[in-house]
Design a protein around this motif. Structure first.
Motif, PDB file in Angstrom:
ATOM      1  N   VAL A 155       0.840  -1.208   0.000  1.00 27.22           N
ATOM      2  CA  VAL A 155       0.000   0.000   0.000  1.00 27.22           C
ATOM      3  C   VAL A 155       0.868   1.248   0.000  1.00 27.22           C
ATOM      4  O   VAL A 155       0.597   2.223  -0.717  1.00 27.22           O
ATOM      5  CB  VAL A 155      -0.938  -0.024   1.230  1.00 27.22           C
ATOM      6  N   TRP A 156       1.932   1.216   0.805  1.00 24.95           N
ATOM      7  CA  TRP A 156       2.822   2.376   0.877  1.00 24.95           C
ATOM      8  C   TRP A 156       3.474   2.634  -0.483  1.00 24.95           C
ATOM      9  O   TRP A 156       3.538   3.758  -0.967  1.00 24.95           O
ATOM     10  CB  TRP A 156       3.891   2.132   1.947  1.00 24.95           C
ATOM     11  N   ARG A 157       3.981   1.553  -1.131  1.00 22.59           N
ATOM     12  CA  ARG A 157       4.612   1.717  -2.438  1.00 22.59           C
ATOM     13  C   ARG A 157       3.610   2.215  -3.475  1.00 22.59           C
ATOM     14  O   ARG A 157       3.937   3.082  -4.301  1.00 22.59           O
ATOM     15  CB  ARG A 157       5.211   0.384  -2.887  1.00 22.59           C
ATOM     16  N   ALA A 158       2.391   1.635  -3.444  1.00 22.80           N
ATOM     17  CA  ALA A 158       1.381   2.063  -4.414  1.00 22.80           C
ATOM     18  C   ALA A 158       1.032   3.538  -4.225  1.00 22.80           C
ATOM     19  O   ALA A 158       0.884   4.294  -5.196  1.00 22.80           O
ATOM     20  CB  ALA A 158       0.123   1.197  -4.274  1.00 22.80           C
ATOM     21  N   THR A 159       0.903   3.949  -2.963  1.00 21.68           N
ATOM     22  CA  THR A 159       0.601   5.364  -2.687  1.00 21.68           C
ATOM     23  C   THR A 159       1.719   6.266  -3.183  1.00 21.68           C
ATOM     24  O   THR A 159       1.469   7.321  -3.801  1.00 21.68           O
ATOM     25  CB  THR A 159       0.399   5.568  -1.174  1.00 21.68           C
ATOM     26  N   TYR A 160       2.948   5.825  -2.951  1.00 22.86           N
ATOM     27  CA  TYR A 160       4.104   6.620  -3.410  1.00 22.86           C
ATOM     28  C   TYR A 160       4.127   6.704  -4.938  1.00 22.86           C
ATOM     29  O   TYR A 160       4.346   7.780  -5.515  1.00 22.86           O
ATOM     30  CB  TYR A 160       5.394   5.997  -2.892  1.00 22.86           C
ATOM     31  N   ASP A 161       3.888   5.560  -5.608  1.00 20.63           N
ATOM     32  CA  ASP A 161       3.901   5.566  -7.074  1.00 20.63           C
ATOM     33  C   ASP A 161       2.806   6.457  -7.637  1.00 20.63           C
ATOM     34  O   ASP A 161       3.033   7.232  -8.579  1.00 20.63           O
ATOM     35  CB  ASP A 161       3.724   4.138  -7.594  1.00 20.63           C
ATOM     36  N   ILE A 162       1.608   6.371  -7.057  1.00 16.68           N
ATOM     37  CA  ILE A 162       0.501   7.193  -7.550  1.00 16.68           C
ATOM     38  C   ILE A 162       0.794   8.667  -7.330  1.00 16.68           C
ATOM     39  O   ILE A 162       0.572   9.516  -8.216  1.00 16.68           O
ATOM     40  CB  ILE A 162      -0.811   6.776  -6.854  1.00 16.68           C
ATOM     41  N   THR A 163       1.298   8.990  -6.132  1.00 12.06           N
ATOM     42  CA  THR A 163       1.612  10.398  -5.837  1.00 12.06           C
ATOM     43  C   THR A 163       2.684  10.927  -6.785  1.00 12.06           C
ATOM     44  O   THR A 163       2.585  12.047  -7.306  1.00 12.06           O
ATOM     45  CB  THR A 163       2.082  10.530  -4.386  1.00 12.06           C
ATOM     46  N   THR A 164       3.710  10.103  -7.031  1.00  7.52           N
ATOM     47  CA  THR A 164       4.780  10.523  -7.946  1.00  7.52           C
ATOM     48  C   THR A 164       4.255  10.719  -9.360  1.00  7.52           C
ATOM     49  O   THR A 164       4.575  11.707 -10.037  1.00  7.52           O
ATOM     50  CB  THR A 164       5.896   9.471  -7.954  1.00  7.52           C
TER      51      THR A 164
END
Length: 459
Positions: free
Chosen positions: A340-349
């Motif tokens: 979830v953390w990685r997905a959130t980071y990827d989406i935000t980026t």
């Protein structure tokens, strides 16, 4: 007639039971000879066929029933779906069951010398030769299918009429219940009105008026107390929420400030996010290893109480018996949170990169500022125009007076709070660079010590 007797009558696939003066068909015995698919029961004394005949002999292809005393065929006669040849010559049949429309393989039919009803007789013809018997078989199937359709329509029509009658009956019952309820309600209202009309309050030294006044005061004061209590609880809850929100923002800001080393630019923030994620994953992994039951069992007693370890191990064994492994669940949850953390980071980026490539941030900021500036200027114009209106200024004098009092009171109350917050920001701004190096050194030392301790416990 026994099975052996029938076996003597079997020749290949033909079973000859003609001229035996039979009054009943030996269905069970015939069914025991599955090779017999052509059965001759002509020239007997049969007046009817049992339901089991079509049920147990559905494999037959040829059936001779001529010169008997049959008055009707069973309703399930259509189960003989493999029947190709049917001889009903010289019986007492007046009609044929509708189920015969299912005999789609029927190719030959003879119904001569039967008292058939005129309509059916005209459909089937005379059956005087092979060709006419073949046509009679086809005509019978077509005719009975039409009859079946008409019967089905009649059935559906009757069902619809029955449903309509039930619905009408139900509607009438509901209307009757509603009428009775209305009459009962009207009677109750009349009794209530009569009772109020007959009631005459007795006034003694104004006691009635005093009681009424007391009741009014009580009904007014109680809601006011409840409203005040509700308002107080809501205000306290709101203050607590704001405090928690401010603490959360301060903690988040401190975390970002430490990882960006005071550089709050967009590039620095993007560079800091992977470090935050990496540190979080390392911390989760080390904590999961430290809290595993295998690790707890190996920890010296000077760190944890043996009783606690024993109880924890016992609970873990019970959970494992029921198929629950806390370590595995911990790993699953840890992996899920990491994803979830990685997905959130990827989406935000991705969103930031898309906005940076496709949007003119400076133009948007300038547009927003221009909009706020325009609104502010318009408010100043409105304020100036209203200030020239004496009637408006006179009417709003009490409001402005109390507004000034409220603003002054709020300023007195919030000034210390705002001063503390401002001091915190100023202190961080001035002392931040010096504190940052100290915090980083301390954090590195604590993290290294904690990691070494956890790794030692795990080993």
């Amino acid at each position: 007639m026994t099975k052996n007797d029938l076996r003597d009558k079997l020749d290949g696939d033909e079973l000859d039971l003609a001229l035996l003066n039979l009054s009943e068909v030996p269905v069970k015995e015939i069914a025991a000879l599955p090779r017999a698919v052509k059965i001759d029961l002509s020239n007997n004394q049969l007046s009817s066929l049992p339901l089991s005949f079509a049920k147990q002999l559905s494999h037959i292809t040829r059936l001779e029933l001529g010169s008997n005393k049959l008055t009707e065929l069973p309703s399930n006669f259509g189960n003989l779906k493999n029947l190709r040849h049917l001889d009903l010559y010289n019986n007492k049949l007046e009609d044929l069951p509708v189920s015969l429309c299912q005999l789609t393989n029927l190719r030959w039919l003879d119904v001569k010398n039967n008292p058939l009803n005129p309509k059916l007789k005209s459909v089937l013809g005379d059956c005087l030769n092979q060709k006419e018997c073949e046509i009679a078989a086809k005509n019978l199937i077509v005719h009975l299918k039409k009859v079946e359709s008409e019967l089905e329509r009649e059935k559906q029509k009757k069902l619809k009429e029955e449903r309509d009658r039930e619905a009408m009956k139900h509607r009438q019952e509901e209307e009757e219940k509603a009428r009775k309820r209305a009459e009962k309600k009207a009677a109750k209202e009349r009794k209530k009105a009569e009772a109020q009309a007959q009631a005459k309050p007795v006034v003694v030294n104004g006691s009635v008026a005093e009681k009424e006044k007391k009741v009014v005061e009580e009904t007014t004061v109680v809601p006011q107390k409840k409203a005040a209590s509700k308002k107080s609880s809501i205000s306290c809850l709101g203050i607590m929420n704001w405090i928690l929100f401010i603490l959360l923002l301060v903690g988040l800001g401190g975390l970002i400030y430490v990882h960006t080393e005071g550089d709050l630019s967009v590039d620095a923030l993007l560079d800091a996010v992977p470090r935050i994620i990496s540190n979080g994953e390392i911390l989760i992994e080390e904590v999961a290893n430290a809290l595993s039951f295998e690790t707890l069992q190996e920890i010296p007693s000077r760190f944890y109480n043996n009783v606690i370890i024993a109880n924890a191990v016992a609970v873990n064994e019970v959970l494992i018996e029921y198929g629950v492994d806390l370590v595995e669940w911990g790993k699953v949850i840890s992996e899920f949170l990491s994803e979830v953390w990685r997905a959130t980071y990827d989406i935000t980026t991705d969103v930031y990169e898309w906005a940076n490539d496709n949007l003119d941030i400076e133009s948007i900021k300038n547009g927003i500022m221009m909009g706020f500036t325009f609104l502010y200027e318009q408010l100043l114009v409105v304020k100036e125009e209203l200030g020239k209106n004496e009637a408006f200024m006179s009417a709003t004098e009490p409001i402005r007076h109390y507004g000034a009092v409220i603003v002054e009171t709020a300023s007195d109350v919030l000034a210390p709070v705002w001063g503390s917050i401002s001091w915190i920001f100023v202190y961080i701004q001035e002392e931040g660079p010096g504190m940052l190096s100290v915090i980083q050194e301390q954090a590195t030392s604590v993290y290294t010590s904690a990691r070494d301790s956890i790794q030692e416990l795990v080993k």
